[in-house]
Design a protein around this motif. Structure first.
Motif, PDB file in Angstrom:
ATOM      1  N   MET A 120     -56.991   4.192 -36.850  1.00  0.00           N
ATOM      2  CA  MET A 120     -55.870   3.997 -37.537  1.00  0.00           C
ATOM      3  C   MET A 120     -54.212   4.792 -37.392  1.00  0.00           C
ATOM      4  O   MET A 120     -53.503   3.614 -38.117  1.00  0.00           O
ATOM      5  N   SER A 121     -54.195   5.930 -37.571  1.00  0.00           N
ATOM      6  CA  SER A 121     -52.870   5.923 -37.770  1.00  0.00           C
ATOM      7  C   SER A 121     -52.424   6.312 -36.633  1.00  0.00           C
ATOM      8  O   SER A 121     -50.780   5.996 -35.794  1.00  0.00           O
ATOM      9  N   PHE A 122     -52.785   5.863 -34.705  1.00  0.00           N
ATOM     10  CA  PHE A 122     -52.711   4.847 -33.901  1.00  0.00           C
ATOM     11  C   PHE A 122     -52.095   3.725 -34.091  1.00  0.00           C
ATOM     12  O   PHE A 122     -50.951   3.190 -33.210  1.00  0.00           O
ATOM     13  N   ASP A 123     -53.257   2.930 -34.639  1.00  0.00           N
ATOM     14  CA  ASP A 123     -51.918   1.659 -34.822  1.00  0.00           C
ATOM     15  C   ASP A 123     -51.113   1.502 -35.875  1.00  0.00           C
ATOM     16  O   ASP A 123     -50.242   0.114 -35.589  1.00  0.00           O
ATOM     17  N   ARG A 124     -50.858   2.987 -36.641  1.00  0.00           N
ATOM     18  CA  ARG A 124     -49.599   2.506 -36.943  1.00  0.00           C
ATOM     19  C   ARG A 124     -48.615   2.910 -36.604  1.00  0.00           C
ATOM     20  O   ARG A 124     -47.231   2.447 -36.642  1.00  0.00           O
ATOM     21  N   TYR A 125     -48.824   3.881 -34.939  1.00  0.00           N
ATOM     22  CA  TYR A 125     -48.001   4.096 -34.256  1.00  0.00           C
ATOM     23  C   TYR A 125     -47.430   3.058 -33.747  1.00  0.00           C
ATOM     24  O   TYR A 125     -46.074   2.855 -33.432  1.00  0.00           O
ATOM     25  N   VAL A 126     -48.433   2.163 -33.086  1.00  0.00           N
ATOM     26  CA  VAL A 126     -48.151   1.128 -32.231  1.00  0.00           C
ATOM     27  C   VAL A 126     -47.226  -0.196 -32.862  1.00  0.00           C
ATOM     28  O   VAL A 126     -45.824  -0.478 -32.501  1.00  0.00           O
ATOM     29  N   ALA A 127     -47.175   0.113 -34.818  1.00  0.00           N
ATOM     30  CA  ALA A 127     -47.320  -1.604 -34.987  1.00  0.00           C
ATOM     31  C   ALA A 127     -45.264  -0.742 -35.340  1.00  0.00           C
ATOM     32  O   ALA A 127     -44.384  -1.860 -34.981  1.00  0.00           O
ATOM     33  N   ILE A 128     -44.887   0.697 -35.518  1.00  0.00           N
ATOM     34  CA  ILE A 128     -43.813   1.213 -35.933  1.00  0.00           C
ATOM     35  C   ILE A 128     -43.306   0.289 -34.648  1.00  0.00           C
ATOM     36  O   ILE A 128     -42.161   0.853 -34.275  1.00  0.00           O
ATOM     37  N   CYS A 129     -43.452   1.521 -33.879  1.00  0.00           N
ATOM     38  CA  CYS A 129     -42.951   2.426 -32.695  1.00  0.00           C
ATOM     39  C   CYS A 129     -42.887   1.377 -31.152  1.00  0.00           C
ATOM     40  O   CYS A 129     -41.845   1.235 -30.285  1.00  0.00           O
ATOM     41  N   ARG A 130     -43.889   0.560 -31.221  1.00  0.00           N
ATOM     42  CA  ARG A 130     -43.971  -0.259 -30.248  1.00  0.00           C
ATOM     43  C   ARG A 130     -44.196  -1.756 -30.864  1.00  0.00           C
ATOM     44  O   ARG A 130     -45.263  -2.547 -30.207  1.00  0.00           O
ATOM     45  N   PRO A 131     -43.852  -1.776 -32.073  1.00  0.00           N
ATOM     46  CA  PRO A 131     -44.273  -3.749 -32.339  1.00  0.00           C
ATOM     47  C   PRO A 131     -44.312  -4.733 -31.138  1.00  0.00           C
ATOM     48  O   PRO A 131     -44.694  -5.592 -31.595  1.00  0.00           O
ATOM     49  N   LEU A 204     -67.151  21.795 -33.456  1.00  0.00           N
ATOM     50  CA  LEU A 204     -67.290  19.976 -33.868  1.00  0.00           C
ATOM     51  C   LEU A 204     -66.419  20.782 -34.493  1.00  0.00           C
ATOM     52  O   LEU A 204     -65.088  19.939 -35.257  1.00  0.00           O
ATOM     53  N   VAL A 205     -66.350  21.805 -35.926  1.00  0.00           N
ATOM     54  CA  VAL A 205     -64.644  22.076 -36.502  1.00  0.00           C
ATOM     55  C   VAL A 205     -63.708  21.775 -35.826  1.00  0.00           C
ATOM     56  O   VAL A 205     -62.771  20.964 -35.962  1.00  0.00           O
ATOM     57  N   LEU A 206     -63.961  22.332 -35.050  1.00  0.00           N
ATOM     58  CA  LEU A 206     -62.415  22.612 -34.047  1.00  0.00           C
ATOM     59  C   LEU A 206     -62.113  20.498 -33.446  1.00  0.00           C
ATOM     60  O   LEU A 206     -60.445  20.603 -33.948  1.00  0.00           O
ATOM     61  N   LEU A 207     -62.571  20.423 -32.895  1.00  0.00           N
ATOM     62  CA  LEU A 207     -62.848  19.131 -31.883  1.00  0.00           C
ATOM     63  C   LEU A 207     -62.355  18.012 -33.287  1.00  0.00           C
ATOM     64  O   LEU A 207     -61.928  17.145 -32.362  1.00  0.00           O
ATOM     65  N   ILE A 208     -62.936  18.105 -34.044  1.00  0.00           N
ATOM     66  CA  ILE A 208     -62.990  16.761 -35.832  1.00  0.00           C
ATOM     67  C   ILE A 208     -62.442  17.354 -36.512  1.00  0.00           C
ATOM     68  O   ILE A 208     -61.279  16.511 -36.903  1.00  0.00           O
ATOM     69  N   ILE A 209     -62.835  18.654 -37.305  1.00  0.00           N
ATOM     70  CA  ILE A 209     -62.016  18.562 -38.697  1.00  0.00           C
ATOM     71  C   ILE A 209     -60.442  19.006 -38.459  1.00  0.00           C
ATOM     72  O   ILE A 209     -59.549  18.846 -39.055  1.00  0.00           O
ATOM     73  N   VAL A 210     -60.429  19.653 -37.225  1.00  0.00           N
ATOM     74  CA  VAL A 210     -59.683  20.457 -36.806  1.00  0.00           C
ATOM     75  C   VAL A 210     -58.140  20.144 -35.942  1.00  0.00           C
ATOM     76  O   VAL A 210     -56.917  19.281 -35.581  1.00  0.00           O
ATOM     77  N   MET A 211     -58.825  18.829 -34.548  1.00  0.00           N
ATOM     78  CA  MET A 211     -58.178  17.766 -33.703  1.00  0.00           C
ATOM     79  C   MET A 211     -57.575  16.573 -34.120  1.00  0.00           C
ATOM     80  O   MET A 211     -56.854  16.604 -34.427  1.00  0.00           O
ATOM     81  N   ASP A 212     -58.437  16.469 -35.606  1.00  0.00           N
ATOM     82  CA  ASP A 212     -58.095  14.952 -35.699  1.00  0.00           C
ATOM     83  C   ASP A 212     -57.133  14.500 -36.640  1.00  0.00           C
ATOM     84  O   ASP A 212     -56.127  14.201 -36.535  1.00  0.00           O
ATOM     85  N   PRO A 213     -56.905  15.708 -37.497  1.00  0.00           N
ATOM     86  CA  PRO A 213     -56.072  15.863 -38.372  1.00  0.00           C
ATOM     87  C   PRO A 213     -54.561  15.772 -37.836  1.00  0.00           C
ATOM     88  O   PRO A 213     -53.241  15.526 -38.157  1.00  0.00           O
ATOM     89  N   LEU A 214     -54.938  17.096 -37.044  1.00  0.00           N
ATOM     90  CA  LEU A 214     -53.537  17.485 -36.159  1.00  0.00           C
ATOM     91  C   LEU A 214     -53.303  15.792 -35.354  1.00  0.00           C
ATOM     92  O   LEU A 214     -52.309  15.542 -35.011  1.00  0.00           O
ATOM     93  N   LEU A 215     -54.341  15.170 -34.870  1.00  0.00           N
ATOM     94  CA  LEU A 215     -53.412  14.314 -33.788  1.00  0.00           C
ATOM     95  C   LEU A 215     -52.738  12.871 -35.079  1.00  0.00           C
ATOM     96  O   LEU A 215     -51.615  12.343 -34.547  1.00  0.00           O
ATOM     97  N   ILE A 216     -53.366  13.338 -36.021  1.00  0.00           N
ATOM     98  CA  ILE A 216     -52.971  12.152 -36.955  1.00  0.00           C
ATOM     99  C   ILE A 216     -51.699  12.545 -37.953  1.00  0.00           C
ATOM    100  O   ILE A 216     -50.437  11.781 -37.275  1.00  0.00           O
ATOM    101  N   VAL A 217     -50.574  13.873 -37.468  1.00  0.00           N
ATOM    102  CA  VAL A 217     -49.634  14.389 -38.151  1.00  0.00           C
ATOM    103  C   VAL A 217     -48.950  14.507 -36.569  1.00  0.00           C
ATOM    104  O   VAL A 217     -48.089  13.534 -37.370  1.00  0.00           O
ATOM    105  N   LEU A 218     -49.032  14.298 -35.206  1.00  0.00           N
ATOM    106  CA  LEU A 218     -48.867  14.200 -34.408  1.00  0.00           C
ATOM    107  C   LEU A 218     -47.999  12.469 -34.572  1.00  0.00           C
ATOM    108  O   LEU A 218     -46.473  11.950 -34.389  1.00  0.00           O
ATOM    109  N   SER A 219     -48.705  11.586 -34.594  1.00  0.00           N
ATOM    110  CA  SER A 219     -48.351  10.478 -34.446  1.00  0.00           C
ATOM    111  C   SER A 219     -47.520   9.854 -35.852  1.00  0.00           C
ATOM    112  O   SER A 219     -46.537   9.004 -35.501  1.00  0.00           O
ATOM    113  N   TYR A 220     -47.583  11.200 -36.712  1.00  0.00           N
ATOM    114  CA  TYR A 220     -46.569  10.527 -38.081  1.00  0.00           C
ATOM    115  C   TYR A 220     -45.888  11.467 -37.797  1.00  0.00           C
ATOM    116  O   TYR A 220     -44.489  10.907 -37.752  1.00  0.00           O
TER     117      TYR A 220
END
Length: 317
Positions: A120-131, A204-220
């Protein structure tokens, strides 16, 4: 040496625990739990029904929202049977295979929630940055592939930890700390070397609990860079307001997730009540709060719910 139970025996079971110190008040405690489960089931079912019935909502943002609602519904229905049977009937036993099945679905749906929020963060990125390219990038086929990738990612992430845990012997004491089966709870009962399990859990903590929010922060961060560089104040406010529901959903998931992980890792000797409260917030907050957040903050969903309740043939704008 602690006595070990043969986990291959069909009679082996785990004992579930409700809220410590409140065993005599199960009926009263069941009332708020029943209300929360009802809100979650009705709220997420309503959102799915609104999106399915209204063709104008068959857009990427709402298709991702329907994935989130399905995930929340799955998480709710996974924990509901053991929680409510314990509170209503004091049925505190769960079979070996049933406990592992519940463990699998709880952690799979939890990881799916994180993965859907990332999508969903990728969706928001595309909608706002690449409308101008939004419709061509997030086609129905692409969204379907993203959904399939999320399922494969989460199932393949949980299965190894399930098999690694299942091969180990358990101590004679098989008392769990919660009213459902969690991996971090069950691993405490193992009478063997768990280093492989611990390292895999850390990965698993690194790949999901850590990486996912970091990528979400990057998108924002990219969204903020885009809107601050080109948009007017009105457009900036509108863009940020469109992201508010998603930001709240992210906080509702990750704050309790980090909290329960920290308490299991660094507060092992804290009161059992702390662990139980944190785990219940972690599993109940997202399914309960997400439909409320999106119903209040998303005009189209709110209008669709009003239309559904009033049974009128109104078109969403």
């Amino acid at each position: 040496m602690p006595e070990v139970t043969n986990t291959t025996q069909g009679s082996f079971y785990f004992i579930l625990t409700s809220i410590p110190g409140f065993e005599a008040s199960h009926i009263w405690i069941s009332i708020p739990f029943c209300c929360l489960y009802t809100i979650s089931i009705m709220g997420n079912t309503t959102i799915l029904t609104v999106i399915r019935k209204e063709p104008s909502l068959h857009q990427p943002m709402y298709l991702f929202l329907s994935m989130l609602a399905l995930t929340d519904l799955g998480l709710t229905l996974t924990t509901l049977p053991t929680v409510m049977q314990l509170l209503w009937f004091n049925a505190d036993e769960i079979g070996f295979e049933a406990c592992f099945a519940q463990l699998f679905f709880i952690h799979t749906f939890s990881f799916m929630e994180s993965s859907v929020l990332l999508a969903m963060s990728f969706d928001r990125y595309v909608a706002i940055c690449r409308p101008l390219h939004y419709a061509s990038i997030l086609t129905g086929e692409v969204i379907g592939k993203i959904g399939l990738a999320i399922i494969c990612r989460c199932v393949l992430a949980v299965l190894p930890s399930l098999f690694l845990l299942k091969r180990l012997p358990f101590c004679r004491s098989h008392l769990l700390s919660h009213s459902y089966c969690l991996h971090q709870d069950m691993i405490r009962l193992v009478c063997a070397d768990i280093r492989v399990n611990s390292w895999y859990g850390f990965a698993l903590v690194l790949l999901i609990i850590v990486m996912d929010p970091l990528l979400i922060v990057l998108s924002y961060a990219l969204i903020l860079k885009s809107i601050l560089g080109t948009a007017s104040w009105t457009e900036r406010f509108r863009a940020l307001n469109n992201c508010l529901s998603h930001v709240l959903a992210v906080l509702v998931l990750y704050v309790p997730m980090v909290g329960v992980s920290m308490t299991h890792r660094f507060a092992k000797h804290a009161s059992p009540l702390v662990h139980v409260i944190m785990a219940n917030i972690y599993l109940l907050a997202p399914p309960v709060m997400n439909p409320i957040i999106y119903s209040v903050k998303t005009k189209q969903i709110r209008q669709g719910i009003i239309c559904l309740l009033s049974q009128r043939d109104m078109c969403l704008r």
